[in-house]
Scaffold this active site. Structure first.
Site, mmCIF file in Angstrom:
data_model
loop_
_atom_site.group_PDB
_atom_site.id
_atom_site.type_symbol
_atom_site.label_atom_id
_atom_site.label_comp_id
_atom_site.label_asym_id
_atom_site.label_seq_id
_atom_site.Cartn_x
_atom_site.Cartn_y
_atom_site.Cartn_z
ATOM 1 N N ASP A 1 -51.214 -76.301 3.455
ATOM 2 C CA ASP A 1 -51.757 -77.656 3.467
ATOM 3 C C ASP A 1 -53.075 -77.727 2.709
ATOM 4 O O ASP A 1 -53.265 -78.567 1.827
ATOM 5 C CB ASP A 1 -51.963 -78.142 4.904
ATOM 6 C CG ASP A 1 -50.655 -78.305 5.652
ATOM 7 O OD1 ASP A 1 -49.589 -78.159 5.027
ATOM 8 O OD2 ASP A 1 -50.712 -78.567 6.864
ATOM 9 N N TYR B 1 -44.963 -75.313 17.415
ATOM 10 C CA TYR B 1 -45.330 -74.589 16.195
ATOM 11 C C TYR B 1 -45.726 -73.143 16.490
ATOM 12 O O TYR B 1 -45.199 -72.190 15.901
ATOM 13 C CB TYR B 1 -46.474 -75.338 15.510
ATOM 14 C CG TYR B 1 -47.002 -74.708 14.245
ATOM 15 C CD1 TYR B 1 -46.542 -75.125 13.001
ATOM 16 C CD2 TYR B 1 -47.965 -73.716 14.281
ATOM 17 C CE1 TYR B 1 -47.032 -74.571 11.825
ATOM 18 C CE2 TYR B 1 -48.462 -73.149 13.125
ATOM 19 C CZ TYR B 1 -47.990 -73.583 11.899
ATOM 20 O OH TYR B 1 -48.469 -73.027 10.755
#
Length: 386
Positions: free
Chosen positions: A173, A223
């Site tokens: 990211d 996650y």
């Protein structure tokens, strides 16, 4: 930016002298999901939407944060001597964490007044947190003339997410936000950080982001659980095969390693290995201008995320399956961590209005509330604007 600068002055007063503005984009990952932390290759691109920051140095050691997107929180004020995490500060912990990380390396002589405004949908999986981090990091670097390179700021921002915020994310990211380039995707090897720009000129097609409007927080999702399962599987595999990361396995090696694993571990490993292979095939397809092949690989990616990695959900599947039925849709898949958030779709420009209307109607009928749609262009990475 005129709006942001004017709003900055309403909040903090003073003149425009010394005011500087910065921007960092959001990102969408085109393919290569949940393999960044397994040493794989990913193919994200930066978006034209993102986070704007208006900044002005102060004469004291105070930092004041204000976000138009979280106006109810008001101004969050802290001292450079105490930048510890504070749950009450909510969104401001992200930029505060960047200041804390930089302060470990460099003494900052002044505080700063900061005004943030972003047009990334909150919680949609388009990396609003990485956008805030990189916008802040670039801003601090430029305001105080610090000798950081872009990669330094990318690594620092990831460390903030991992250690300060407590989300065990990979580097994708922040890398995409920092290194974005218009009309290009980035093929990134998440282990070596080697990267190359891949032509992503869409021609008659557009990127359409569909937001489920189902909020999902990374820290609260599965996650970390998926990551732990992958690490456990890797440890077992390393007893048989000399491999440093799961994504280094080839598809031909899967029959050898899968019997070593539990059923759950088999599913996760199968996704990681096949998704990494798909990402490399996607790069080849884009380089060759074969958008049909690229779209097919996106579909295969979603099926793997749904069935093997099990990070999709009813909302995401409804959007994706409806997209697959539309004329002019090259490819569609969930993007981001999953369990909500967004899908990324490649849609012929002439069909985008119909796509939004029909996919939106199907979604509302099946889910009971509306999805939001954004037709977005590929953008540049984090930078000072003026």
């Amino acid at each position: 930016m005129q709006h942001a600068v004017a709003s900055f002055q309403k909040i903090y007063g003073g003149t425009e002298e010394g005011v500087r503005t910065f921007f960092a984009p959001g990102r969408v990952n085109l393919i290569g999901e949940h393999i960044d932390y397994n040493g794989g290759n990913v193919l994200p691109c930066a978006l034209e939407i993102g986070t704007y920051v208006v900044a002005k140095k102060r004469d004291d050691q105070r930092i004041r944060f204000y976000s138009e997107n979280f106006a109810d929180l008001g101004v969050v004020e802290v001292d450079l001597k105490d930048l510890s995490y504070d749950e009450k500060h909510d969104w401001a912990n992200y930029p505060k964490g960047v200041f804390a990380a930089i302060k470990e390396e460099y003494e900052l002589p002044n505080g700063v007044d900061l005004y943030y405004v972003g047009n990334i949908p909150n919680g949609a999986g388009l990396s609003s947190s990485a956008s805030i981090e990189l916008a802040t990091a670039v801003m601090v670097k430029e305001l105080f003339t610090l000798p950081y390179e872009t990669l330094d700021l990318v690594k620092l921002s990831q460390a903030v997410e991992n250690r300060y915020i407590g989300v065990n994310c990979g580097i994708m990211d922040q890398f995409a936000v920092g290194f974005g380039k218009a009309e290009h995707a980035i093929l990134l090897n998440c282990q070596t950080l080697e990267y190359q720009y891949v032509p992503f000129s869409l021609g008659e097609y557009k990127i359409v982001i569909a937001n489920t409007n189902k909020r999902r927080g990374l820290a609260d999702s599965a996650y970390n659980e998926r990551r732990a399962t992958c690490e456990a599987a890797l440890a077992k595999i390393q007893g048989t095969i000399d491999v440093k990361e799961l994504a280094h396995l080839t598809e031909d090696q899967l029959p050898t390693v899968l019997p070593l694993l539990t059923e759950e571990e088999q599913q996760r490993v199968r996704h990681v290995v096949t998704e990494n292979a798909r990402t490399l095939k996607a790069m080849d397809a884009l380089t060759a201008g074969d958008m049909e092949q690229f779209g097919q690989l996106m579909k295969e990616s979603h099926l793997s995320l749904r069935d093997d990695y099990e990070v999709s959900c009813k909302e995401l599947d409804t959007l994706v399956e409806a997209a697959w039925e539309q004329n002019g849709t090259l490819g569609a898949r969930m993007t981001g961590a999953g369990f909500g958030g967004c899908t990324v779709n490649i849609v012929r420009s002439a069909d985008t209005d119909k796509f939004i209307e029909e996919v939106g109607a199907t979604y509302k009928q099946q889910i009971g509330y509306e999805a939001d749609f954004y037709v977005i262009s590929v953008g540049e990475g984090a930078r000072e604007i003026y």
